[in-house]
Motif scaffolding. Structure first.
Motif, PDB file in Angstrom:
ATOM      1  N   GLN A 324       0.816  -1.211   0.000  1.00  0.00           N
ATOM      2  CA  GLN A 324       0.000   0.000   0.000  1.00  0.00           C
ATOM      3  C   GLN A 324       0.851   1.263   0.000  1.00  0.00           C
ATOM      4  O   GLN A 324       0.556   2.228  -0.710  1.00  0.00           O
ATOM      5  CB  GLN A 324      -0.951  -0.004   1.198  1.00  0.00           C
ATOM      6  CG  GLN A 324      -2.021  -1.067   1.134  1.00  0.00           C
ATOM      7  CD  GLN A 324      -2.854  -0.979  -0.131  1.00  0.00           C
ATOM      8  OE1 GLN A 324      -3.378   0.082  -0.487  1.00  0.00           O
ATOM      9  NE2 GLN A 324      -2.982  -2.089  -0.843  1.00  0.00           N
ATOM     10  N   GLN A 427      -2.161  -2.490  -6.241  1.00  0.00           N
ATOM     11  CA  GLN A 427      -2.823  -1.956  -5.054  1.00  0.00           C
ATOM     12  C   GLN A 427      -4.150  -2.668  -4.800  1.00  0.00           C
ATOM     13  O   GLN A 427      -4.460  -3.062  -3.671  1.00  0.00           O
ATOM     14  CB  GLN A 427      -3.053  -0.451  -5.252  1.00  0.00           C
ATOM     15  CG  GLN A 427      -3.530   0.280  -4.016  1.00  0.00           C
ATOM     16  CD  GLN A 427      -3.653   1.773  -4.277  1.00  0.00           C
ATOM     17  OE1 GLN A 427      -4.750   2.258  -4.562  1.00  0.00           O
ATOM     18  NE2 GLN A 427      -2.550   2.496  -4.195  1.00  0.00           N
ATOM     19  N   TRP A 455      -1.058   3.005   4.040  1.00  0.00           N
ATOM     20  CA  TRP A 455      -1.786   3.597   2.914  1.00  0.00           C
ATOM     21  C   TRP A 455      -1.899   5.104   3.100  1.00  0.00           C
ATOM     22  O   TRP A 455      -1.661   5.883   2.162  1.00  0.00           O
ATOM     23  CB  TRP A 455      -3.172   2.944   2.858  1.00  0.00           C
ATOM     24  CG  TRP A 455      -4.114   3.436   1.815  1.00  0.00           C
ATOM     25  CD1 TRP A 455      -4.224   3.005   0.518  1.00  0.00           C
ATOM     26  CD2 TRP A 455      -5.154   4.425   1.990  1.00  0.00           C
ATOM     27  NE1 TRP A 455      -5.250   3.665  -0.125  1.00  0.00           N
ATOM     28  CE2 TRP A 455      -5.830   4.541   0.749  1.00  0.00           C
ATOM     29  CE3 TRP A 455      -5.563   5.218   3.061  1.00  0.00           C
ATOM     30  CZ2 TRP A 455      -6.892   5.420   0.566  1.00  0.00           C
ATOM     31  CZ3 TRP A 455      -6.624   6.094   2.886  1.00  0.00           C
ATOM     32  CH2 TRP A 455      -7.271   6.181   1.647  1.00  0.00           C
TER      33      TRP A 455
END
Length: 541
Positions: A324, A427, A455
């Protein structure tokens, strides 16, 4: 099995058949009765119901129920109608809400709010309007995941949608950097619920082989918002008179739509298979049974500190988080500066930029759909992820090395910019692997939280590497992106090696005669075991 409603369980036996260990055919109603008589189950292997969530236990059976392919399709369609549709629409709204800042950047917002420097260029403060969202998510992500594990998921998601819609509408009232910073921070607070909730919902409602496709469907709304957002932004640009600027109408309209949709989600979306009043009791039993094979648990509100340690010491936790980080760092910067890059760096007009954003959206959708098609065909998640990183290398290198002087070079560099976003496949598949490969509710909470903390960190850093002094070429940013792609390749290679090795160890246990490593009945599937505690679990890679 018939798809027609069935009578009450107390009146007739359910029509689903299961097989017990002796090969005798028994009905679902008999299984439910057996569930309430633990002594009968002590004669052989059986689930430990002390470890199963009380709400889940009411809908699980002592033996595995065989659901026909036709019945499975019927159930999946029912779930798609109630769950997938909401996830797709919600993520589309969130994506288009986030994209408003990029579109507004060429609709006069920087000038109207004092975000233009003495040279007439967008100042570095503009980057902070994206970064502040993800710094907020970085801080609140674990509390949000903790709450999501203990409250009705759909109701909490509904509240969050209404809240972020209200905040988005408030953007229209901002006339300086401070006001924008406040509303953008609040937007991050309420939007932080969305993706973690979707990961939980995907693993709760869908079988493992269905999850990659479903995650891709809602994630490709990033592309859809580019298409619809570009067209709508162009329409709003045509507003040149009236009490509000075009960008103010943009924020106000999207905010009101989000609030209305949030109220709809409250009434339409069930919190779990067990609480789904929109389905019959028979269907609720079967919906719980159909995810038995996942072996990742369904729901458990008991906090287990040993699962926290399991999560923190599991290499796959850090692989998901790293995937991420290395993908969102390029994504957030490219997203925030997309229209500035196309209009200023590549030499297209504002109108052309708005319309070219639609082409970018189409490309993103093609990338995500083709990646999930490859996964379904070859069952190779990580190799597919690696394949889609290659165009990102090529596109970025071309953006850094090819001069931008002729019309042909403008077009070539635009295509190069598009293909840099191919890594989005990595992703998306990373998120779907996490929902399929992590067992245990407390562990899943920790893994998902860490995943979105990284993230958020990537998203927060991404816009900052686009330095105003580098405009319009942004050489530093693209060089940083190359470093991210290189790190991503190394992470994926190690990740695949690790998961393959773990599966081989479990296969060896099964071959050596360990019954718990070769349990075709998935007896312990709902006991809230982590993937490492359950030797019968096999990882997808």
């Amino acid at each position: 099995m018939s798809s027609a409603p069935v009578p009450d369980h107390d009146q007739v036996e359910a029509t689903a058949d299961v097989s017990d260990n002796g090969g005798k055919r028994i009905s679902l109603a008999e299984v439910e009765r057996a569930q309430s008589v633990p002594d009968e189950l002590e004669k052989g292997d059986h689930a430990n119901y002390a470890k199963v969530d009380e709400e889940v236990a009411k809908y699980t059976s002592a033996a595995r129920i065989q659901i026909s392919p036709e019945e499975n399709i019927r159930l999946r369609k029912l779930i798609d109608k109630r769950i997938l549709v909401v996830m797709i629409a919600t993520y589309f709204l969130q994506a288009i809400d986030k994209g408003t800042m990029s579109f507004a950047s060429i609709m006069g917002l920087p000038k109207d709010t004092g975000l233009v420097n003495s040279r007439g260029e967008v100042s570095q403060d503009f980057s902070w309007l994206t970064t502040c969202i993800y710094i907020t998510i970085l801080i609140v992500e674990y509390p949000q995941n903790y709450i999501l594990a203990r409250v009705p998921v759909a109701k909490y998601l509904s509240f969050s949608i209404v809240a972020w819609g209200g905040v988005l509408a408030c953007h229209a009232a901002c006339n300086n950097f401070t006001g924008l910073l406040v509303v953008r921070t609040l937007l991050g607070l309420f939007e932080s619920t969305c993706q973690p909730a979707f990961v939980i919902l995907s693993s709760m409602w869908y079988r493992r082989e269905e999850q990659a496709e479903r995650v891709t469907y809602w994630y490709m709304m990033n592309g859809a918002q580019q298409i619809v957002g570009g067209l709508l932004a162009y329409c709003f640009t045509l507003i040149t008179t009236g009490p509000l600027r075009s960008w103010q109408w943009l924020f106000l309209t999207y905010g009101i739509i989000s609030v209305i949709f949030g109220v709809f989600v409250f009434y339409w979306m069930p919190d779990s298979p067990m609480r789904a009043k929109c389905f019959t009791e028979e269907d609720k039993h079967l919906m719980v049974e159909r995810v038995r094979d996942n072996q990742t648990g369904l729901q458990n509100r008991v906090f287990k500190k040993e699962q926290v340690w399991d999560a923190l010491t599991d290499p796959q936790t850090w692989c998901y988080a790293s995937i991420q980080f290395t993908t969102t760092l390029p994504t957030s910067g490219l997203g925030a500066f997309a229209n500035l890059i196309i209009s200023k760096s590549l030499g297209f007009t504002n109108l052309q930029t708005q319309l070219l954003a639609m082409v970018l959206g189409i490309y993103i959708i093609i990338v995500l759909l083709s990646s999930v098609w490859l996964v379904k065909k070859f069952n190779q998640n990580i190799l597919t992820m690696l394949g889609f990183v290659v165009p990102s290398f090529v596109g970025t290198i071309l953006l850094m090395t090819v001069p931008n002087e002729t019309y042909a070079q403008h077009v070539g560099l635009l295509i190069s910019y598009y293909i840099t976003l191919s890594f989005w496949a990595a992703q998306t598949l990373g998120l779907s692997l996490m929902s399929r490969n992590v067992g245990g509710q407390t562990k899943k909470t920790v893994v998902v939280a860490l995943n979105f903390i990284f993230w958020s960190a990537g998203n927060a850093i991404g816009p900052q590497v686009f330095l105003s002094r580098d405009a319009p070429t942004y050489y530093t940013a693209f060089a940083t992106h190359l470093g991210c792609y290189s790190a991503l390749v190394l992470i994926l290679l190690y990740f695949r090696f690790h998961l393959v090795r773990q599966n081989k160890k479990r296969d060896a246990l099964a071959a050596a005669g360990a019954r718990e490593a070769a349990d075709a009945q998935m007896i312990h599937a709902f006991e809230d075991l982590t993937d490492r505690e359950n030797p019968n679990f096999r990882y997808e890679y």
